[in-house]
Scaffold this motif. Sequence first.
Motif, PDB file in Angstrom:
ATOM      1  N   PRO A   3       0.807  -1.224   0.000  1.00  0.00           N
ATOM      2  CA  PRO A   3       0.000   0.000   0.000  1.00  0.00           C
ATOM      3  C   PRO A   3       0.843   1.279   0.000  1.00  0.00           C
ATOM      4  CG  PRO A   3      -0.179  -1.170   2.110  1.00  0.00           C
ATOM      5  CD  PRO A   3       0.608  -2.048   1.202  1.00  0.00           C
ATOM      6  N   CYS A   4       0.395   2.250  -0.785  1.00  0.00           N
ATOM      7  CA  CYS A   4       1.009   3.585  -0.807  1.00  0.00           C
ATOM      8  C   CYS A   4       0.937   4.158   0.607  1.00  0.00           C
ATOM      9  CB  CYS A   4       0.243   4.471  -1.788  1.00  0.00           C
ATOM     10  SG  CYS A   4       0.630   6.227  -1.651  1.00  0.00           S
ATOM     11  N   THR A   5       2.013   4.799   1.052  1.00  0.00           N
ATOM     12  CA  THR A   5       2.056   5.331   2.421  1.00  0.00           C
ATOM     13  C   THR A   5       1.106   6.521   2.590  1.00  0.00           C
ATOM     14  OG1 THR A   5       3.949   6.681   1.792  1.00  0.00           O
ATOM     15  CG2 THR A   5       4.427   4.589   2.881  1.00  0.00           C
ATOM     16  N   VAL A   6       0.656   7.094   1.468  1.00  0.00           N
ATOM     17  CA  VAL A   6      -0.239   8.247   1.548  1.00  0.00           C
ATOM     18  C   VAL A   6      -1.702   7.835   1.393  1.00  0.00           C
ATOM     19  CG1 VAL A   6      -0.871  10.463   0.482  1.00  0.00           C
ATOM     20  CG2 VAL A   6       1.544   9.833   0.749  1.00  0.00           C
ATOM     21  N   CYS A   7      -2.009   7.117   0.276  1.00  0.00           N
ATOM     22  CA  CYS A   7      -3.428   6.854  -0.037  1.00  0.00           C
ATOM     23  C   CYS A   7      -3.828   5.393   0.158  1.00  0.00           C
ATOM     24  CB  CYS A   7      -3.739   7.279  -1.463  1.00  0.00           C
ATOM     25  SG  CYS A   7      -3.047   6.155  -2.703  1.00  0.00           S
ATOM     26  N   LYS A   8      -2.894   4.531   0.493  1.00  0.00           N
ATOM     27  CA  LYS A   8      -3.138   3.106   0.772  1.00  0.00           C
ATOM     28  C   LYS A   8      -3.456   2.243  -0.455  1.00  0.00           C
ATOM     29  CE  LYS A   8      -2.672   4.248   5.095  1.00  0.00           C
ATOM     30  NZ  LYS A   8      -1.253   4.335   5.470  1.00  0.00           N
ATOM     31  N   SER A   9      -3.527   2.833  -1.658  1.00  0.00           N
ATOM     32  CA  SER A   9      -3.753   1.963  -2.826  1.00  0.00           C
ATOM     33  C   SER A   9      -2.455   1.229  -3.155  1.00  0.00           C
ATOM     34  CB  SER A   9      -4.281   2.749  -4.030  1.00  0.00           C
ATOM     35  OG  SER A   9      -3.815   4.057  -4.052  1.00  0.00           O
ATOM     36  N   PRO A  10      -2.552   0.006  -3.734  1.00  0.00           N
ATOM     37  CA  PRO A  10      -1.339  -0.758  -4.010  1.00  0.00           C
ATOM     38  C   PRO A  10      -0.453  -0.060  -5.040  1.00  0.00           C
ATOM     39  CG  PRO A  10      -3.290  -1.892  -4.865  1.00  0.00           C
ATOM     40  CD  PRO A  10      -3.783  -0.686  -4.123  1.00  0.00           C
TER      41      PRO A  10
ATOM     42  N   TYR B 273       5.557   3.160  -8.487  1.00  0.00           N
ATOM     43  CA  TYR B 273       4.903   4.439  -8.245  1.00  0.00           C
ATOM     44  C   TYR B 273       3.458   4.224  -7.817  1.00  0.00           C
ATOM     45  CZ  TYR B 273       2.652   3.920 -12.820  1.00  0.00           C
ATOM     46  OH  TYR B 273       1.908   3.458 -13.869  1.00  0.00           O
ATOM     47  N   CYS B 274       2.845   5.289  -7.340  1.00  0.00           N
ATOM     48  CA  CYS B 274       1.443   5.230  -6.971  1.00  0.00           C
ATOM     49  C   CYS B 274       0.633   5.873  -8.086  1.00  0.00           C
ATOM     50  CB  CYS B 274       1.201   5.953  -5.649  1.00  0.00           C
ATOM     51  SG  CYS B 274      -0.565   5.981  -5.236  1.00  0.00           S
ATOM     52  N   ALA B 275      -0.231   5.083  -8.710  1.00  0.00           N
ATOM     53  CA  ALA B 275      -1.011   5.585  -9.847  1.00  0.00           C
ATOM     54  C   ALA B 275      -2.024   6.633  -9.396  1.00  0.00           C
ATOM     55  CB  ALA B 275      -1.728   4.421 -10.545  1.00  0.00           C
ATOM     56  N   HIS B 276      -2.311   6.653  -8.115  1.00  0.00           N
ATOM     57  CA  HIS B 276      -3.281   7.627  -7.593  1.00  0.00           C
ATOM     58  C   HIS B 276      -2.583   8.956  -7.234  1.00  0.00           C
ATOM     59  CE1 HIS B 276      -6.815   9.076  -5.491  1.00  0.00           C
ATOM     60  NE2 HIS B 276      -6.042   9.405  -4.485  1.00  0.00           N
ATOM     61  N   CYS B 277      -1.435   8.862  -6.577  1.00  0.00           N
ATOM     62  CA  CYS B 277      -0.767  10.081  -6.084  1.00  0.00           C
ATOM     63  C   CYS B 277       0.169  10.742  -7.109  1.00  0.00           C
ATOM     64  CB  CYS B 277       0.051   9.774  -4.834  1.00  0.00           C
ATOM     65  SG  CYS B 277      -0.923   9.226  -3.426  1.00  0.00           S
ATOM     66  N   GLN B 278       0.631   9.966  -8.077  1.00  0.00           N
ATOM     67  CA  GLN B 278       1.616  10.518  -9.017  1.00  0.00           C
ATOM     68  C   GLN B 278       0.976  10.727 -10.391  1.00  0.00           C
ATOM     69  OE1 GLN B 278       4.606   7.515  -7.220  1.00  0.00           O
ATOM     70  NE2 GLN B 278       5.877   8.880  -8.441  1.00  0.00           N
TER      71      GLN B 278
HETATM   72 ZN    ZN Z   1      -0.844   6.996  -3.215  1.00  0.00          ZN
END
Ligand code: ZN
Length: 272
Positions: free
Chosen positions: A246-253, A266-271
């Motif tokens: 999980p992403c440390t910010v948004c928890k999505s894988p 990378y995080c597809a949600h945060c980046q």
């Molecule tokens: Zn994220």
Amino acid sequence: MPELPEVETTKNGIAPHILEQTVARIEIRQPKLRWPIPEAVSTLFPGQTVQDVTRRGKYIGVHTSVGTLIIHLGMSGSLYFVEPDTPPMFHDHVDIHFVGLNKVLRYTDPRRFGAMLWSDGDWYAHELISHLGPEPLTDAFSVDYLHERAKGRKQAIKQFIMDSKVVVGVGNIYANEALFMAGIRPTRAAGNISKKRLALFVECIKQVLAAAIEQGGTTLKDFVSGEGKPGYFKQELKVYGRADLPCTVCKSPLTEIRQGQRSTVYCAHCQR
Ligand SMILES: [Zn+2]
């Protein structure tokens, strides 16, 4: 692979011990590194006094009045001190002995992608060093500079920033981490990122590298103990090596892809 922080720590670790010391002799057990160690290293270096030890990119320069010994640690090299009577192991390729110094500077490199070269004059003019981009922790690496270099570039920002002609020392781990910190998608074209976002990216690169160097400072004592081969800094990594976690910010894988044969996470949600 030793990255810029490890090389900086190595430089800082050996410098105080060899500064103003005179080279007694150099023992080369294996001259075939990435390139053969040139004759000059064994003929010119002994008898010289070390005037300075500096770093440029991932190269360490050991400067004397007649020239500079250039050392690169390659994929698996390390440089550290041993007691004078420590028997060499198979991968311990070079020993440098100093007059009156009760320890030996040893170069170990299992994969032999490292290098030991010689420069007669200004080492910045050496063919491996002359084309290098600015040092990331200097003012020369600024948003104005990066914005200018990125203009019109379609190359992915991650590969762009890892190009040592653009800036030195941003290796795979630090590129992954700085892109996450700046919220920039690693696949985005370098020329398609606003100056404002590049400014944040420059700051993030400086921060991750400075933090790693600071952490490396705590390992300096290891350079004088027999088994003291400095390892990788156990920095807290947010994305590198954390695919599917999980992403440390948004928890999505987190997503893992390959870019230029290197792992990108990378995080597809945060980046974006
Ligand atoms: Zn994220």
